[in-house]
Scaffold this active site. Structure first.
Site, PDB file in Angstrom:
ATOM      1  N   GLU A 159       0.953  -1.132   0.021  1.00 31.67           N
ATOM      2  CA  GLU A 159       0.180  -0.091   0.232  1.00 31.67           C
ATOM      3  C   GLU A 159       0.898   1.253   0.056  1.00 31.67           C
ATOM      4  OE1 GLU A 159       0.504  -2.172   2.322  1.00 31.67           O
ATOM      5  OE2 GLU A 159      -0.065  -1.734   4.275  1.00 31.67           O
TER       6      GLU A 159
ATOM      7  N   CYS B 297      16.744  -6.352   0.905  1.00 32.67           N
ATOM      8  CA  CYS B 297      16.718  -7.415   1.494  1.00 32.67           C
ATOM      9  C   CYS B 297      18.173  -8.209   1.495  1.00 32.67           C
ATOM     10  CB  CYS B 297      15.725  -8.476   1.382  1.00 32.67           C
ATOM     11  SG  CYS B 297      16.041  -9.126  -0.006  1.00 32.67           S
TER      12      CYS B 297
HETATM   13  P1  NAD Z   1       5.989  -5.756   5.209  1.00 32.60           P
HETATM   14  O1  NAD Z   1       6.071  -6.958   6.126  1.00 32.60           O
HETATM   15  O2  NAD Z   1       5.467  -4.515   6.331  1.00 32.60           O
HETATM   16  O3  NAD Z   1       4.906  -5.829   4.301  1.00 32.60           O
HETATM   17  C1  NAD Z   1       4.816  -6.552   3.401  1.00 32.60           C
HETATM   18  C2  NAD Z   1       3.410  -6.986   2.964  1.00 32.60           C
HETATM   19  O4  NAD Z   1       2.662  -7.427   3.941  1.00 32.60           O
HETATM   20  C3  NAD Z   1       2.878  -5.677   2.167  1.00 32.60           C
HETATM   21  O5  NAD Z   1       1.842  -6.167   1.120  1.00 32.60           O
HETATM   22  C4  NAD Z   1       1.851  -5.324   3.389  1.00 32.60           C
HETATM   23  O6  NAD Z   1       0.558  -4.778   3.166  1.00 32.60           O
HETATM   24  C5  NAD Z   1       1.389  -6.791   4.350  1.00 32.60           C
HETATM   25  N1  NAD Z   1       1.486  -6.297   5.582  1.00 32.60           N
HETATM   26  C6  NAD Z   1       2.080  -5.788   6.509  1.00 32.60           C
HETATM   27  N2  NAD Z   1       1.686  -5.929   7.719  1.00 32.60           N
HETATM   28  C7  NAD Z   1       0.808  -7.039   7.891  1.00 32.60           C
HETATM   29  C8  NAD Z   1       0.021  -7.765   8.672  1.00 32.60           C
HETATM   30  N3  NAD Z   1       0.349  -7.345   9.982  1.00 32.60           N
HETATM   31  N4  NAD Z   1      -0.748  -8.770   8.220  1.00 32.60           N
HETATM   32  C9  NAD Z   1      -0.949  -9.088   7.253  1.00 32.60           C
HETATM   33  N5  NAD Z   1      -0.238  -8.590   5.891  1.00 32.60           N
HETATM   34  C10 NAD Z   1       0.471  -7.376   6.404  1.00 32.60           C
HETATM   35  O7  NAD Z   1       7.148  -5.388   4.752  1.00 32.60           O
HETATM   36  P2  NAD Z   1       7.904  -3.902   3.990  1.00 32.60           P
HETATM   37  O8  NAD Z   1       7.873  -2.910   4.932  1.00 32.60           O
HETATM   38  O9  NAD Z   1       6.788  -3.699   2.900  1.00 32.60           O
HETATM   39  O10 NAD Z   1       9.070  -4.611   3.119  1.00 32.60           O
HETATM   40  C11 NAD Z   1      10.309  -4.675   3.822  1.00 32.60           C
HETATM   41  C12 NAD Z   1      10.786  -5.998   4.411  1.00 32.60           C
HETATM   42  O11 NAD Z   1      10.609  -6.865   3.416  1.00 32.60           O
HETATM   43  C13 NAD Z   1      11.894  -6.053   4.923  1.00 32.60           C
HETATM   44  O12 NAD Z   1      11.876  -6.732   6.177  1.00 32.60           O
HETATM   45  C14 NAD Z   1      12.829  -6.624   3.878  1.00 32.60           C
HETATM   46  O13 NAD Z   1      14.018  -7.268   4.312  1.00 32.60           O
HETATM   47  C15 NAD Z   1      11.713  -7.850   3.508  1.00 32.60           C
HETATM   48  N6  NAD Z   1      12.234  -8.221   2.143  1.00 32.60           N
HETATM   49  C16 NAD Z   1      12.544  -9.391   1.948  1.00 32.60           C
HETATM   50  C17 NAD Z   1      12.968  -9.800   0.386  1.00 32.60           C
HETATM   51  C18 NAD Z   1      13.595 -11.334   0.480  1.00 32.60           C
HETATM   52  O14 NAD Z   1      13.603 -12.000  -0.641  1.00 32.60           O
HETATM   53  N7  NAD Z   1      13.668 -11.974   1.389  1.00 32.60           N
HETATM   54  C19 NAD Z   1      12.929  -8.927  -0.409  1.00 32.60           C
HETATM   55  C20 NAD Z   1      12.502  -7.932  -0.306  1.00 32.60           C
HETATM   56  C21 NAD Z   1      11.991  -7.349   0.922  1.00 32.60           C
END
Ligand code: NAD
Length: 493
Positions: A180, A285
């Site tokens: 979002e 990441c």
């Molecule tokens: P996030 O976990 O906040 O959000 C990811 C997705 O989950 C979003 O679509 C969000 O709407 C949804 N979401 C958020 N909170 C939620 C909840 N409580 N319940 C259900 N859905 C929920 O992550 P972010 O801040 O958007 O991205 C950064 C994170 O992603 C970092 O921790 C990064 O390391 C990780 N990441 C990992 C990889 C990998 O390949 N391992 C790649 C890119 C990013």
């Protein structure tokens, strides 16, 4: 058709639709502070409509021959290439990274479409004739059904493409939920998808947050869930979707160590590690988070890092010469700066202080300049926390064995890198570190689209990863048939 900045819409059953949600969240350009628009927090009812559309399309789509399915991807690839600059600029505007970083990201998305175009060869099964007299056994791969893709903010174009083209090519239908915080890139991508002639309902877009995610995890028609985000949410998504009987792959957060041996080219190592730590403002990441300098590498390596951190040009990612953009939100900036405060009060030395950055012309931007800490106490809260900002901690150990022990003692297992000119140490490192992606004299060990984007321990929940052959396995159900045809079963025929 929509892809204006102001209005974020869902794309369901081949049409742009307004969400029923009352709740909308504002989206800002993190560099200028300019309001870009607002995004609907779609309800479970919005998700239900999208999943129904995908479920309705699934029986027809699986019957479309795989070569015809991939023809749609060839068209999409051409459109992504034609719109390369517009997509890259959109990423920079909503996500903050530099234009060059955004271009790299769009290129990676395109490469995943290209690999998925090879699905006619990748999806093949195998067989054995005469497993008993006149009896044959075959393994075929069939689509799973409706697949949900849930993406994070930091790669708005690339990460959905770790899954989307493979799922479609394998004969599945898809509901995608972008972050979002960066909804506009997928608005544009779906503007392109809308023109390639895919049958109605094969691919759907739903914007939103937690409620939309929960609705996808709970919906009985969703058969598979691909998630990328923080580890806390990855763990939650993994357990909730698995409890509902779905196949799940969840890539989580990271705290990536890089190890520098004294025999490395220390100038080159310092430059590469600085790019890893500060590229994309540390919101990757695969960003280096900890540099472990072994023996006498510590002093010269720290000097190079300090210079690279102090001289990195931070600013608006669309301006030429800028090497690092802002972090995603004011909350993110505040969180990063608080963690740096805490590291200092825990006893870390502040080598370069990037807090309270003031960037001329962009007073509303959420900038944090490159920050370097030394001797962060292990263990401490900050040493275990993913900072997800341009902050590198440099620590010192005496041997490579201590460094490997350090790598394996962390909670995460996304990436570890070694800088050395010694092949046997490189092999030992690759052999012993318990992480999914390893770099040797490489600072961001990002797998190409024809390799799995790996991850281990607290950074990954599941078994099959995104991209390449793993994606084909994830998005297909194996079926084994054992067949006897009576006229040919005798040894005499
Ligand atoms: P996030 O976990 O906040 O959000 C990811 C997705 O989950 C979003 O679509 C969000 O709407 C949804 N979401 C958020 N909170 C939620 C909840 N409580 N319940 C259900 N859905 C929920 O992550 P972010 O801040 O958007 O991205 C950064 C994170 O992603 C970092 O921790 C990064 O390391 C990780 N990441 C990992 C990889 C990998 O390949 N391992 C790649 C890119 C990013």
């Amino acid at each position: 058709m929509t892809n204006t900045w102001e209005q974020v819409r869902n794309y369901v059953a081949g049409k742009w639709q307004d969400s029923l949600a009352v709740d909308r969240v504002l989206v800002w350009d993190p560099a200028t502070g300019e309001r870009l628009g607002n995004v609907p927090m779609s309800s479970s009812s919005d998700v239900g409509t999208a999943v129904q559309a995908a479920a309705k399309a699934a029986p027809m789509w699986r019957r479309v021959p795989v070569g015809e399915r991939t023809n749609f991807l060839f068209k999409l690839r051409e459109l992504l290439k034609q719109n390369f600059e517009d997509l890259s600029r959109t990423i920079t505007i909503e996500c903050g990274k530099t234009l060059a970083e955004s271009q790299g990201e769009v290129q990676r998305a395109i490469e995943n479409v290209e690999v998925a175009c090879g699905t006619p060869a990748l999806i093949q099964g195998y067989n054995s004739e005469d497993i008993a007299v006149g009896i044959d056994e075959i393994m075929i791969r069939q689509p799973v059904g409706v697949c949900a893709v849930i993406a994070p903010f930091n790669f708005p174009a690339m990460i959905p493409f770790w899954f989307l083209p493979y799922a479609l090519a394998c004969g599945n239908t898809v509901v995608l939920k972008p972050s979002e915080r960066v909804p506009f890139t997928m608005q544009k991508v779906f503007g392109l998808i809308d023109t390639i002639g895919l049958p109605i309902g094969v691919v759907n877009l739903v914007n939103g947050g937690r409620e939309a995610v929960d609705a996808l995890l709970d919906h009985p028609h969703v058969r598979a869930v691909s998630f990328v985000g923080s580890s806390a949410v990855a763990r939650y998504v993994y357990s909730r979707a698995a409890a509902a009987g779905k196949r799940v792959q969840c890539q989580g957060g990271a705290k990536n160590p890089v190890v520098i041996l004294p025999d490395a080219d220390l100038t080159m190592a310092g430059e590469i590690v600085a790019d890893s730590a500060f590229g994309c403002a540390g919101q990757r990441c695969l960003a280096a988070s900890f540099a472990i300098a072994v023996g006498e590498a510590a002093e010269p390596f720290t000097e190079v890092i300090q210079h690279r951190a102090e001289s990195r040009i931070t600013g608006y990612g669309l301006e030429q010469g800028v090497q690092m953009g802002p972090v995603i939100t004011p909350e993110s900036k505040a969180r990063i700066e608080t963690l740096v405060d805490r590291a200092v009060s825990d006893g870390a030395k502040l080598v370069v202080d990037g807090r309270n950055a003031a960037i001329p012309d962009y007073p509303k931007g959420t900038f944090v300049r490159p920050t370097v800490l030394a001797n962060l106490p292990i263990p401490s809260d900050v040493a275990r926390t993913e900072i997800f900002g341009p902050v590198l901690s440099i620590n010192h150990v005496d041997t490579i064995d201590e460094a490997i022990e350090f790598v394996n003692s962390g909670e995460y297992g996304n990436m570890a890198c070694l800088f050395t000119s010694d092949g046997s140490n490189a092999r030992k490192f690759r052999y012993q570190v318990e992480v999914g992606n390893v770099g040797i004299n490489v600072g961001v060990a990002a797998p190409m689209a024809y390799f799995p984007f790996s991850g281990a321990r607290g950074s990954f929940f599941g078994d099959l990863h995104g991209q390449g052959r793993d994606a084909i396995e994830f998005f297909t159900q194996q079926k084994v048939a054992v067949e006897r045809w009576p006229k040919t079963w005798s040894r005499k025929f």
